[in-house]
Design an enzyme around this catalytic site. Structure first.
Site: not given
Ligand code: 3H9
Length: 694
Positions: A105, A125
């Site tokens: 975004e 999301e």
């Molecule tokens: C959003 O954006 C809302 C907006 O539209 C509006 C706002 C107003 N936040 O998965 P991994 C951490 S909602 C905090 O093992 P990978 C995760 O917990 C968000 N932490 O690695 C982990 O921590 P730890 C929309 C996050 O390489 C570490 O990063 N975004 C977030 O296999 C590594 O994660 C999503 O839904 C976050 N947003 O995959 C994306 N993302 O090491 C969700 C990750 O302490 N994330 N962490 O356990 C993913 O799909 C995967 O984490 C990603 C990396 C592909 C990014």
């Protein structure tokens, strides 16, 4: 500092630097706005590049901030994107690796975007029970078209950047160094007069937008029954199509704020973090060295062993598959081939891939062939004597340092480890059937299991795409120990007045994939019978309803015998209520002198779910599981607990432990109340007004 600012060749470079994935938490948002203002005030700067350090452009809003004051503390993501979009100096987003959620975004608010191929582009999301809340539902359709955007937003699935090249999302794809190219491009656009393009100003073009949206709505209705978010995604996109950008944006915001408060969103976020937390073991730091696993051995080519072997060849790891008899080995290999070919028929695998996987399989009748394996998993008959034979043999043939794993679901892993001279190399890997499909893997940590063995198994689990949860040694480990209490309650309720179909219906309405009786008919009622017979010997004080034994004595083992708790027509899986069984249940109550009463669906759900909760709390008290979210992950990935309720322990938190404890005390005072004395943890947390998850 969550954001780095530098000027390169007259271009301001704002680098998000908030590991692990450049989440857009408060300090990152603040840093971006400050960077834009610095660039604005620096006459030597003609344009701005925003990029991300490390492994992502940005993984989106910081999910840990949700429902905390930080989430709404200015500058919010809306304010940040406004500042980006409103900048007089053009802003170029330089995207690599991951641009998800709020990260995408943010990029959509920039005037231009440059991306490397292979970057994962997503608005995920919906997987967290929310919708893109910072303009994603409005800008993405304008950038990539209505259909692509709607599919991305409703599914949350990432799309590779190169697949979106040619849309207005990317002005160019970087062929060389991303930052060099982005800076070069920024210099070019910085030299041009404004105004610079804004995605919000483009139209959403579609020959029949209304028809397409209706079609999408119908499709979502069938697949997302229990989840509100996918419907809201469509509503928000539709609002933009019908009423224009600004009104669409306001509606999107309204939906976001409502969804983030829902129990479904809380449950999905709990599962997201629970999955990652399960991989972390308090006394096994992530720096623990792991052993190299280049070849796997599997003992037993039955349904379980075959399924286990499939996991590894799917991940490209060669497997030596051992059986004791040639015909069993051939049958096992043939079943594996049949399973792969069935996947190929469904278009999930190419025929070359089937052959590639089969080529990784080395069938053998000789234990000596296991000498080259780095990890050996036995899936032989569930009997301690049989395991003893296998582990003594393994101790002789396995190379030093090989990990020796047992797939036992009920036996004492410490006793199994003691059959070897290397108990530190022994660990439990409890797969769930069908092992090539089910996500759950209980990793059983024996008294002597070495830390590097655990670390290695957790890593291997990731490689084969399992959700691994560590369990200490106890009868049934986490999952089966809890389910036993659930089944006990289900059977008591038959004695007290319910019938199988009512119980199944009530718990399936709650959201379980399958009620206890349909489940038992599918798995085979004889399995529970064998376990109970052992229990009657080992724990004669434990009180059980004997109705399930009656059923088995009548030969009704379930689907495989054409009848169990239900009747089945030949070749069909439809469970038909059985008059014979229902009469048997009523007669059994009479024999026990119990006056049957009407049991409400609410009571059924409470007794089934809270029995899981109480045993789960005992498991925490005893240190068998180290955190409540681990128990929830076991139930979400292995037992069909409804995802939108987040697992039994989170569900108990939602109900409130005060209420849960009161219900437990009520049931404890009734007949069949022996299981209901609340666990220490339930009483303590309830008294403190806390939940299992804080
Ligand atoms: C959003 O954006 C809302 C907006 O539209 C509006 C706002 C107003 N936040 O998965 P991994 C951490 S909602 C905090 O093992 P990978 C995760 O917990 C968000 N932490 O690695 C982990 O921590 P730890 C929309 C996050 O390489 C570490 O990063 N975004 C977030 O296999 C590594 O994660 C999503 O839904 C976050 N947003 O995959 C994306 N993302 O090491 C969700 C990750 O302490 N994330 N962490 O356990 C993913 O799909 C995967 O984490 C990603 C990396 C592909 C990014």
């Amino acid at each position: 500092m969550a954001v780095d600012y530098a000027v390169r060749d007259g271009i301001a470079v704002i680098t998000l630097d908030n590991p692990p994935v450049n989440g857009l938490g408060h300090s990152t948002r603040l840093g971006i706005v400050e960077g834009i203002e610095r660039a604005r005030d620096d006459a030597s700067v003609s344009a701005v590049v925003i990029t991300g350090a490390g492994r992502a452009f940005s993984g989106g809003a910081d999910i840990t901030e949700f429902n905390t004051p930080k989430a709404t503390q200015e500058p919010t993501l809306h304010t940040v994107i406004k500042a980006v979009e409103g900048s007089a100096k053009p802003i170029v987003a330089a995207i690599h690796s991951v641009a998800m959620g709020g990260g995408l975004e943010l990029a959509l608010g920039a005037h231009y975007r440059v991306a490397t191929p292979g970057a994962q582009i997503a608005l995920p999301e919906v997987k967290l029970g929310i919708l893109p809340g910072a303009g994603g539902t409005q800008r993405l359709p304008r950038a990539v078209g209505l259909e692509t955007a709607l599919n991305m937003i409703v599914s949350g699935t990432p799309v590779l950047s190169e697949k979106l090249a040619g849309t207005a999302l990317f002005d160019r794809m970087a062929e060389g160094d991303l930052l060099d190219e982005a800076v070069k491009f920024a210099k070019q656009v910085g030299a041009q007069d404004g105004p610079h393009p804004k995605v919000r100003d483009s139209a959403i073009e579609h020959p029949n937008a209304e028809g397409f949206i209706q079609f999408a709505r119908n499709s979502v209705a069938t697949i997302a029954k229990a989840f509100p978010a996918p419907h809201k995604c469509i509503d928000a996109i539709e609002a933009g199509v019908k009423n224009g950008f600004d009104r669409g944006l306001a509606f999107e915001r309204e939906c976001f704020l409502a969804l983030v408060q829902t129990p479904e969103s809380r449950a999905l976020r709990h599962a997201f973090f629970g999955e990652r937390a399960a991989g972390k073991i308090a006394d096994v730091p992530s720096s623990t060295p792991v052993r190299k696993i280049a070849r796997v051995g599997v003992i037993g080519a039955g349904m379980m062993g075959g399924g286990i072997a499939m996991n590894f060849v799917n991940a490209g790891l060669p497997v030596t598959l051992l059986e004791t008899k040639q015909d069993a080995l051939e049958r096992g290999v043939a079943t594996i081939r049949k399973n792969f070919e069935a996947q190929a028929k469904k278009g999930k695998l190419t025929t070359e891939k089937v052959e590639e996987r089969m080529a990784l399989l080395k069938p053998t009748l000789s234990y000596d062939d296991l000498a080259e394996a780095d990890l050996i998993i036995e899936a032989v008959f569930e009997e301690l004597g049989v395991k003893e034979h296998v582990f003594r043999k393994l101790d002789e043939v396995a190379k030093p340092g090989a990990i020796l794993a047992s797939n036992t679901s009920t036996l004492d892993l410490n006793a199994i480890a003691a059959f070897t001279k290397r108990p530190e190399d022994v660990v439990g890997m409890h797969f769930f059937s069908p092992a090539n499909v089910m996500k759950l893997l209980e990793v059983v940590r024996g008294e002597k299991t070495a830390k590097d063995v655990l670390a290695t198994v957790m890593q291997v689990a990731k490689q084969i795409k399992k959700t691994a949860v560590v369990s200490g040694v106890c009868d049934g480990f986490i999952g089966n120990r809890m389910i036993e209490q659930y089944v006990r309650q289900a059977l008591f309720m038959l004695d007290e007045g319910a019938l199988p179909a009512q119980i199944d219906r009530a718990i399936e309405k709650f959201g379980f994939a399958m009620g206890p009786f349909r489940m038992s008919d599918l798995a085979g009622n004889d399995i529970g019978w064998a376990i109970r017979k052992r229990r009657y010997q080992e724990q004669p004080e434990l009180h059980y309803s004997r109705i399930a034994d009656r059923l088995c004595e009548a030969g009704r083992f379930g689907q495989k015998t054409g009848g169990g708790w239900y009747d089945y027509q030949a070749g069909e899986r439809n469970a038909l209520p059985s008059k014979l069984v229902d009469d048997m249940i009523v007669a059994h109550s009479k024999e026990l002198g119990i006056g049957r009463r009407k049991i409400s669906d609410d009571e059924i759900v409470e007794r089934l779910v809270f029995s899981l909760v109480n045993e789960g709390a005992k498991i925490l008290d005893e240190g068998i599981a180290s955190k409540a979210s681990d128990i929830d992950m076991v139930y979400l990935t292995g037992y069909g607990f409804p995802l939108y309720r987040g697992g039994p322990m989170l569900y108990a938190d939602t109900v409130g432990l005060y209420n849960v404890e009161r219900a437990m005390r009520k049931y404890a005072a009734r007949p069949n109340g022996d299981a209901w004395a609340p666990a220490k943890r339930v009483t303590e947390l309830a008294a403190q007004g806390k939940g299992f998850n804080g």
